[in-house]
Enzyme design. Structure first.
Site, PDB file in Angstrom:
ATOM      1  N   GLN A 173       3.616  -2.971  12.269  1.00 42.35           N
ATOM      2  CA  GLN A 173       2.510  -2.126  12.705  1.00 42.35           C
ATOM      3  C   GLN A 173       1.318  -2.941  13.196  1.00 42.35           C
ATOM      4  OE1 GLN A 173       1.761   0.447   9.356  1.00 42.35           O
ATOM      5  NE2 GLN A 173       3.722   1.490   9.551  1.00 42.35           N
ATOM      6  N   HIS A 215       0.323  -1.133   7.533  1.00 41.10           N
ATOM      7  CA  HIS A 215      -0.937  -0.548   7.050  1.00 41.10           C
ATOM      8  C   HIS A 215      -2.147  -1.457   7.274  1.00 41.10           C
ATOM      9  CE1 HIS A 215       1.039   2.593   4.168  1.00 41.10           C
ATOM     10  NE2 HIS A 215       1.622   2.546   5.358  1.00 41.10           N
ATOM     11  N   TYR A 273     -11.811   8.146  -2.509  1.00 42.36           N
ATOM     12  CA  TYR A 273     -10.925   9.168  -1.956  1.00 42.36           C
ATOM     13  C   TYR A 273      -9.519   9.164  -2.566  1.00 42.36           C
ATOM     14  CZ  TYR A 273     -14.777  10.554   0.827  1.00 42.36           C
ATOM     15  OH  TYR A 273     -16.013  11.044   1.181  1.00 42.36           O
ATOM     16  N   TYR A 297       8.653   7.519  -0.877  1.00 41.36           N
ATOM     17  CA  TYR A 297       9.728   7.792   0.090  1.00 41.36           C
ATOM     18  C   TYR A 297      11.055   8.077  -0.595  1.00 41.36           C
ATOM     19  CZ  TYR A 297       6.285   6.245   3.412  1.00 41.36           C
ATOM     20  OH  TYR A 297       5.127   6.132   4.143  1.00 41.36           O
TER      21      TYR A 297
END
Length: 415
Positions: free
Chosen positions: A126, A190, A296, A307
């Site tokens: 990513q 990420h 958060y 997963y």
């Protein structure tokens, strides 16, 4: 290429789509549009978990439908793995490509040759060249800011750089790294990497917690820049007015924490509030209104599963002191770049939040009233494209880029 927009505005995909972590590997006309309370939710698939929302409207809100006749054009399919797009003052767009180059696109879809001169990126997984933002004074200083995945022992990290777009627009001059989100970690996943300016001229920067179960807890650690939204100056220093934390060693650049992988940042054009979207695991993609110093929740609370299908941690969705998402999706849509619409071309979209969905393969439109989501629409769903980022043009139209080796640039305007 032109499309009849009306059939593109509703409907869901026929087949199950990839989960959020597969981001780069495969997740009566009136303001706000038709918000008939009897309208069905746009999400019809079975959720992964049996978790219940904390309040009504937190997920699977009623569907809405744009009443304006739209003109949808595919301007180009010549981008190579585009990731970020931002409008230039003259109406053109500056677009990042994951391999480490920039491109300029005109509103007719003409692409420049690749712009070089940026630091070396690690484009595995990513990673790569991620977002781009132009200086508020770009017209006079031609300075740009960008995020990328940088090789730093013992792994990689999310870095913020800056440089000057040359007058010939072929290179970036004097590119330097102004901030590194430490610690580095040996993961290809990420990175976060979104950028947005606040009204004082400071940069909000998002980071991910690097996905691994070993690094995941650092989203809760204030001595780490992983899993955070940061606020820095143009020089990469902690911005004045950032939250003060009592924990020893807390990083002064932290604005909020407890995030998984924030891929969308947007400033509300009326309130000035910062909003974000972030990837959940198997379920639990979130939209949050960010307040400074708040936690958060990831990985302590989540509406998603591992997963494997197992619960994350204690399998809880609420806990005192931890913020609830304004909205979440289960199954995931893999939310990426975001923008609040502030143009006048399509008045019913005013102050609506638009988000590119990767595994969802559509553009999310969220109607927000009093900080609550009151309607959801899925645009361009039958294009079957992974929408990576969205931007508003100087012409008031919405522009979007799609993921892939033949990345597309779309314009969504008014007929």
């Amino acid at each position: 290429m032109y499309f009849n927009a009306k059939p593109l505005l509703t409907g869901v995909l026929a087949a199950s789509l990839l989960i959020a972590c597969n981001d780069d590997q495969s997740h009566n006309a009136k303001p706000g549009g038709d918000t008939d309370s009897s309208a069905a939710a746009v999400e019809t698939k079975t959720p992964n978990s049996d978790y219940k929302p904390a309040f009504e409207g937190q997920t699977r809100i009623k569907g809405v439908h744009t009443q304006t006749a739209l003109d949808v054009k595919m301007l180009s399919d010549g981008l190579v793995n585009p990731w970020g797009i931002t409008a230039l003052p003259d109406g053109r767009f500056l677009i990042t490509e994951k391999n480490g180059t920039l491109r300029i696109a005109t509103t007719s879809g003409q692409l420049s040759t690749p712009i070089t001169g940026l630091p070396k990126v690690n484009s595995e997984g990513q990673g790569g060249l991620l977002d781009v933002a132009i200086d508020p004074d770009f017209a006079s200083n031609r300075t740009i800011y960008f995020t990328f995945s940088q090789d730093v022992p013992p792994g990689t990290l999310t870095a913020v750089g800056k440089g000057k777009l040359a007058a010939d627009e072929k290179t970036v001059e004097g590119a330097t790294v102004i901030y590194q989100a430490l610690p580095a970690f040996p993961s290809k996943l990420h990175y976060g990497g979104r950028l947005v300016w606040d009204k004082e001229g400071n940069l909000f920067v998002s980071t991910g917690e690097r996905s691994d179960t070993v690094s995941r807890p650092q989203a809760q650690h204030l001595n780490s820049a992983l899993g955070k939204i940061l606020r820095i100056t143009k020089e990469g220093k902690p911005a004045p007015g950032n939250p003060k934390f009592s924990e020893a060693g807390a990083r002064p650049e932290i604005w909020s924490y407890g995030h998984r992988n924030v891929q969308g940042l947007a400033i509300h054009p009326v309130t000035g509030d910062l909003w974000e979207d972030e990837f959940g695991p198997k379920g639990g993609d979130e939209v949050n209104r960010i307040e400074p110093g708040k936690n958060y929740g990831w990985p302590t609370i989540t509406y998603g599963l591992e997963y494997s299908g197992k619960k994350v941690g204690e399998g809880i969705t609420q806990k005192d002191g931890l913020e609830q998402p304004v909205y979440y999706w289960d199954p995931v849509v893999s939310p990426s770049g975001a923008i609040f619409y502030s143009g006048g071309l399509i008045p019913e979209w005013k102050n609506n939040l638009f988000i590119g969905a990767l595994s969802g393969m559509h553009i999310v439109r969220l109607v927000i009233e009093n900080n609550k989501v009151v309607g959801e629409e899925r645009l361009l769903a039958d294009q079957q494209q992974r929408f990576r980022d969205v931007a508003q043009g100087t012409d008031g139209a919405l522009y979007a880029i799609t993921d892939g080796e033949k990345g597309r640039l779309f314009r969504i305007g008014k007929k």
